[in-house]
Enzyme design. Structure first.
Site, mmCIF file in Angstrom:
data_model
loop_
_atom_site.group_PDB
_atom_site.id
_atom_site.type_symbol
_atom_site.label_atom_id
_atom_site.label_comp_id
_atom_site.label_asym_id
_atom_site.label_seq_id
_atom_site.Cartn_x
_atom_site.Cartn_y
_atom_site.Cartn_z
ATOM 1 N N TRP A 99 3.672 38.689 96.021
ATOM 2 C CA TRP A 99 4.878 39.506 96.210
ATOM 3 C C TRP A 99 5.730 38.947 97.337
ATOM 4 O O TRP A 99 6.957 38.902 97.239
ATOM 5 C CB TRP A 99 4.509 40.969 96.468
ATOM 6 N N ASP A 166 7.943 45.113 103.125
ATOM 7 C CA ASP A 166 7.603 45.634 101.796
ATOM 8 C C ASP A 166 6.324 46.449 101.993
ATOM 9 O O ASP A 166 5.270 45.896 102.288
ATOM 10 C CB ASP A 166 7.382 44.452 100.836
ATOM 11 N N LYS A 190 2.685 53.042 93.571
ATOM 12 C CA LYS A 190 1.353 52.760 94.095
ATOM 13 C C LYS A 190 0.819 53.969 94.865
ATOM 14 O O LYS A 190 -0.227 54.482 94.570
ATOM 15 C CB LYS A 190 1.367 51.530 95.017
HETATM 16 C C1 LIG Z 1 3.714 46.292 92.981
HETATM 17 C C2 LIG Z 1 4.339 45.596 94.128
HETATM 18 C C3 LIG Z 1 5.653 45.090 94.058
HETATM 19 C C4 LIG Z 1 6.481 45.149 92.803
HETATM 20 O O1 LIG Z 1 6.973 46.430 92.610
HETATM 21 P P1 LIG Z 1 7.952 46.784 91.397
HETATM 22 O O2 LIG Z 1 8.348 48.181 91.756
HETATM 23 O O3 LIG Z 1 7.142 46.689 90.141
HETATM 24 O O4 LIG Z 1 9.081 45.830 91.412
HETATM 25 C C5 LIG Z 1 6.181 44.497 95.190
HETATM 26 N N1 LIG Z 1 5.484 44.400 96.329
HETATM 27 C C6 LIG Z 1 4.215 44.866 96.430
HETATM 28 C C7 LIG Z 1 3.479 44.729 97.724
HETATM 29 C C8 LIG Z 1 3.609 45.472 95.326
HETATM 30 O O5 LIG Z 1 2.357 45.941 95.426
#
Ligand SMILES: *Cc1c(COP(=O)(O)O)cnc(C)c1O
Length: 355
Positions: A99, A166, A190
């Site tokens: 990511w 993030d 998540k």
């Molecule tokens: C799942 C995830 C993403 C991607 O998220 P989307 O909402 O599907 O674009 C980005 N960063 C991390 C750390 C993730 O776990």
């Protein structure tokens, strides 16, 4: 049979959160209408988004000068929205996983990107600690929890330039010092809500500094000015997030979420380290409390498929590891009970006894 959902995302939510959301989708607040069919401009929905923003600020202790936004597009859209709005000349990124790498790739479309450190050569089994953040960078980007590799940065770093994080997979799992960040974002699916909404916490004074024109929908200022209601927001996922925020508050807030996360992780890592069949994949000091990755030791590798089936038959859902790590990944988000982790640990013990 009781099922325990260890899926990485979309993932487990408290039963009462799903129930309340489902109920609102049939009949919303005695209106004789579904949450899905009412205007987002009604006073009833305005109250939902206002309360969600207020609880977000309360639970994380977000200081004055920050806005909380609820947007579409997933965390992946933030990979470009962040540099679009904040990168004038140069940005710094810490490469700790897939990511992080995707975020870094998007930033390169907007200016110079310095990768301050990377653990790619070690298949991202640790989080680099020794690096310099260029003082002339517009911001420094980190991924606090690496969902795929099971590593996590559980402290709020000091950064000489605005820190962008993030936090898709560990938001609301611990208290945060938000004042140390310029911007925090994540997909909700998540640890916050169902899929469909993306949260952004942004320090307003960082906005409006880049010289490029920004399309309206990708400009944070649009959403700050309109309270995330410039266009139709993802109403049901926002409602679901509100239910979960209320649940977190009722349980004792992020301090209690952290206490539970530590208890779950201690139990599961303890078994991984004790059991003769298994071993962890992430460096101990960087182990994630959210996504617990483990494999079978070399001499037992051929038992992986069998354990997968054995655990599934006992109700363990979604423990197959990501293809880039292999083995197993037990995601232990806020709604995972200690009983669920104990059930998985019991499976591991029984399986060990069989072999
Ligand atoms: C799942 C995830 C993403 C991607 O998220 P989307 O909402 O599907 O674009 C980005 N960063 C991390 C750390 C993730 O776990």
């Amino acid at each position: 049979m009781k099922k325990y959902n260890f899926g990485a995302g979309p993932s487990i939510l408290p039963q009462e959160v799903m129930k309340a959301t489902a109920d609102a989708c049939v009949e919303f607040q005695g209106m004789g209408l579904s949450l899905m069919e009412i205007s987002h401009r009604t006073k009833e929905f305005q109250a939902v988004i206002d309360e969600a923003q207020a609880l977000f600020k309360e639970l994380l202790g977000i200081p004055e000068g920050y806005s909380v936004l609820f947007l579409g597009g997933g965390a992946s859209t933030q990979f470009c929205m962040v540099p679009f709005n904040l990168l004038e000349k140069k940005a710094a990124y810490l490469n700790t996983g897939v990511w992080a790498k995707k975020a870094l790739k998007e930033a390169k479309l907007f200016g110079e990107v310095v990768e301050v450190a990377s653990s790619a050569d070690a298949n991202y089994t640790f989080i680099p600690k020794d690096y310099d953040i260029p003082a002339d960078a517009d911001y420094f980007h980190i991924t606090t929890n690496n969902t795929i590799y099971g590593t996590e940065l559980r402290r709020d770093l000091d950064s000489p330039v605005p820190l962008v994080a993030d936090m898709s997979s560990d938001i609301f799992s611990r208290p945060l010092d938000v004042a140390k960040y310029g911007l925090i974002y994540g997909g909700a699916q998540k640890n916050l809500s169902m899929a469909g909404v993306t949260f952004v916490i942004v320090k307003e004074e960082l906005l409006g500094k880049v010289s490029r024109p920004i399309p309206t929908m990708l400009d944070y200022r649009t959403h700050v000015d309109k309270g995330s209601m410039f266009n139709t927001p993802p109403v049901v996922p926002i409602y679901c997030a509100l239910q979960n925020l209320k649940w977190i508050k009722a349980q004792g807030g992020v301090e209690e979420m952290e206490r539970r996360a530590k208890a779950r992780a201690e139990l599961l890592y303890g078994e991984i380290d004790r059991n003769k069949l298994f071993c962890g994949t992430a460096k101990e000091e960087d182990r994630s409390l959210m996504n617990i990755c483990f494999v079978m030791k070399e001499e037992y590798k051929e038992l992986e498929a069998e354990f997968q089936q054995y655990a599934a038959a006992a109700g363990m859902q979604g423990i197959k590891g990501h293809r880039s790590v292999g083995g197993f990944r037990a995601s232990c988000y806020n709604a995972m009970s200690i009983e669920g982790v104990q059930a998985l640990v019991n499976c591991m013990k029984e399986f060990e006894a069989k072999h």
